[in-house]
Motif scaffolding. Structure first.
Motif, mmCIF file in Angstrom:
data_model
loop_
_atom_site.group_PDB
_atom_site.id
_atom_site.type_symbol
_atom_site.label_atom_id
_atom_site.label_comp_id
_atom_site.label_asym_id
_atom_site.label_seq_id
_atom_site.Cartn_x
_atom_site.Cartn_y
_atom_site.Cartn_z
ATOM 1 N N GLU A 121 8.145 -0.796 0.472
ATOM 2 C CA GLU A 121 7.363 -0.891 -0.772
ATOM 3 C C GLU A 121 7.888 -2.099 -1.525
ATOM 4 O O GLU A 121 9.047 -2.485 -1.355
ATOM 5 N N ARG A 134 5.628 -0.463 7.339
ATOM 6 C CA ARG A 134 5.929 0.943 7.646
ATOM 7 C C ARG A 134 5.566 1.225 9.095
ATOM 8 O O ARG A 134 4.481 0.839 9.538
ATOM 9 N N GLU A 163 -7.014 8.101 -0.316
ATOM 10 C CA GLU A 163 -6.235 7.376 -1.334
ATOM 11 C C GLU A 163 -6.410 5.860 -1.241
ATOM 12 O O GLU A 163 -6.291 5.284 -0.166
ATOM 13 N N VAL A 164 -6.672 5.266 -2.404
ATOM 14 C CA VAL A 164 -6.649 3.795 -2.441
ATOM 15 C C VAL A 164 -5.506 3.320 -3.326
ATOM 16 O O VAL A 164 -4.945 2.255 -3.121
ATOM 17 N N MET A 207 -1.998 0.504 8.102
ATOM 18 C CA MET A 207 -1.458 -0.563 8.938
ATOM 19 C C MET A 207 0.059 -0.480 8.963
ATOM 20 O O MET A 207 0.667 0.192 8.137
ATOM 21 N N GLU A 227 1.706 -3.925 -6.927
ATOM 22 C CA GLU A 227 2.389 -2.861 -7.682
ATOM 23 C C GLU A 227 2.773 -3.347 -9.069
ATOM 24 O O GLU A 227 3.082 -4.527 -9.266
#
Ligand code: GAP
Length: 482
Positions: free
Chosen positions: A190, A222, A304-305, A234, A241
């Motif tokens: 992240e 990931r 989820e987006v 992916m 963020e």
């Protein structure tokens, strides 16, 4: 997924490849699973989505600034953030096919099948039990649930399952030139941690007062197990963020604020509200005291987006502990030092890209003036995000029309992306622009030479109007403005 939805999803994937939006990575070597490349139109669209988000955060909010942190970070960061110990998903393997599944995805796929068979109540009960067992981390119970529901592997079609185990999703690599002295580091899963560890650098240099935000766009990695939904999931992807630093005790109101604010951002693109829903989390991540997903109705269902997370002071406190450096803020309004609380908004750039493709793709049947039917594939990409904004098309390749078209492009291209084309009949050229989502086409014809007017054609309505050459740039700029 219904057959119709599956067909639509496949049509979007083919269209994305055919028109230079998304290619499978390393295709000439048969591809690399869950990794994709963006083509000429795709990289423009992706950049426009990124810019739209960046501007909305760092330009439209006076108290949000941006950073661009490195992907490689000190390995202790991932210990402090909890990712070494907690960033794992419960997995189960089929002993016959050796195929590995994420437990929640396996059960959800079965629930979807039940829904398609009209067994809505069974679907609901299954998902409810799964959520409860996941929240308790009851892996024996989850395995029992899989067996009781006779859930089978899609490859072997057996239900010969291993026990459920945790599987860490971080990729690791080595840093250091000398063999033996190498140190294991992780590719960031992240982008958020780059913001947390720079919290004081940014606060001091930008002289920010709480509440304030730090925004970042960048790659994350990931080792996803179930990765077969095109660019939805992916192994290498991009996140946008923003961490919003607040006074402890105010997290509920800021969580509500950002939940609304982020949905407004999505709706500002003209995407219908009914395509969205909030999905509050029952099982919270290790850092959160409240969390929800903003879900969009993709062709593969509501998914989820974006995530909105109330992360408390978990990350800053933990980095304080592991680094031994103070990460407190002095709030002179209340005369107190404290570790700020954080509300995070986190959206996947690639997932937003898929959202735009899903929203935009349309196969239209058109009734012509003489009553006959025609069809077109059109991408109703929000005008501000379209890869090319204006196509300038001379009706014929002679009589000075190409020169006029070129001069229009010269006047407009410093302001937005233009495209010139003189090949094929005008109708064919319009269709090609529709297929990549160009919102405006200008046609230069013989009348242009007489009165300096052109035909402006709108992609969505296909309406045409005659306007003066000098009016083109300003007319479009007004519509393309943020
Ligand atoms: N910092 C919080 C965080 O990373 P997350 O819910 O794991 O939270 C945030 O991820 C967003 O990143 C998701 O809503 C999704 O849009 C995107 N995302 C996560 N994993 C992804 C993947 N494997 N492929 C594409 N996008 C992904």
């Amino acid at each position: 997924m219904s057959v119709q939805q599956e067909n639509r999803f496949q049509a979007i994937i083919s269209h994305a490849k055919e028109y230079g939006f998304v290619f499978p990575s390393s295709e000439i070597y048969d591809g690399l699973s869950a990794v994709y490349d963006y083509g000429p139109n795709g990289s423009e669209l992706k950049k426009n989505i990124r810019d739209y988000w960046w501007k909305s955060m760092t330009q439209m909010h006076e108290n949000i600034v941006g950073i661009d942190a490195a992907i490689f970070m000190h390995p202790t960061i991932w210990k402090a953030s909890g990712h070494v110990d907690n960033f794992s998903d419960p997995m189960i393997d089929n002993k016959d096919s050796k195929k590995r599944y994420r437990v929640d995805h396996l059960i959800e796929a079965h629930a979807e099948k039940l829904a398609m068979e009209g067994k809505k109540e069974e679907e609901y009960a299954l998902l409810k039990t799964m959520d409860e067992l996941l929240a308790k981390e009851d892996y024996a119970g989850l395995k029992q649930l899989i067996e009781d529901n006779k859930i089978t592997c899609s490859v072997s079609e057996t239900s010969n399952w291993t026990d459920i185990r945790q599987f860490n999703l971080m990729f690791s690599t080595q840093i250091g030139a000398v063999a033996g002295e190498a140190e294991t580091i992780y590719l960031r899963p992240e982008t958020a941690q780059g913001i947390f560890v720079n919290f004081l650098n940014v606060q001091k240099t930008a002289r920010l007062k709480i509440p304030f935000g730090i925004a970042q766009v960048g790659k994350a990695f990931r080792n996803e197990i179930v990765a077969r939904q095109f660019i939805f999931r992916m192994r290498e992807f991009e996140q946008m963020e923003m961490q919003f630093f607040i006074r402890p005790g105010t997290q509920k109101e800021w969580y509500e604020f950002w939940k609304e604010e982020r949905l407004k951002w999505h709706l500002s693109l003209g995407i219908p509200k009914e395509k969205y829903q909030y999905h509050p989390h029952t099982k919270l991540a290790h850092y959160a005291d409240a969390a929800l997903d903003i879900e969009y109705e993709f062709p593969i269902g509501f998914k989820e987006v974006e995530g909105i997370h109330s992360r408390t002071d978990f990350d800053l406190s933990s980095h304080q502990k592991y680094s031994g450096k103070k990460l407190t803020y002095f709030d002179n309004e209340i005369n107190q030092h404290y570790v700020p609380y954080v509300i995070e908004t986190s959206i996947g750039l690639d997932r937003m890209f898929l959202l735009i493709l899903s929203h935009s793709y349309d196969e239209e049947i058109i009734t012509k003036e003489d009553g006959s039917k025609d069809s077109r594939v059109v991408m109703h990409i929000p005008e501000k995000l379209a890869p090319i904004k204006l196509a300038v098309l001379p009706l014929v390749k002679k009589d000075g029309l190409p020169e006029i078209a070129r001069s229009i492009i010269a006047g407009c291209k410093p302001y937005f992306k233009c495209f010139y084309e003189e090949k094929d009949a005008i109708g064919k050229r319009y269709r090609r622009q529709d297929a990549i989502g160009t919102p405006f086409c200008v046609t230069v014809d013989h009348q242009t030479k007489e009165d300096n007017t052109v035909t402006l054609r709108y992609r969505d309505s296909m309406e045409q109007e005659r306007i003066h050459i000098d009016a083109i740039k300003d007319k479009l700029l007004l519509r393309l403005l943020f």
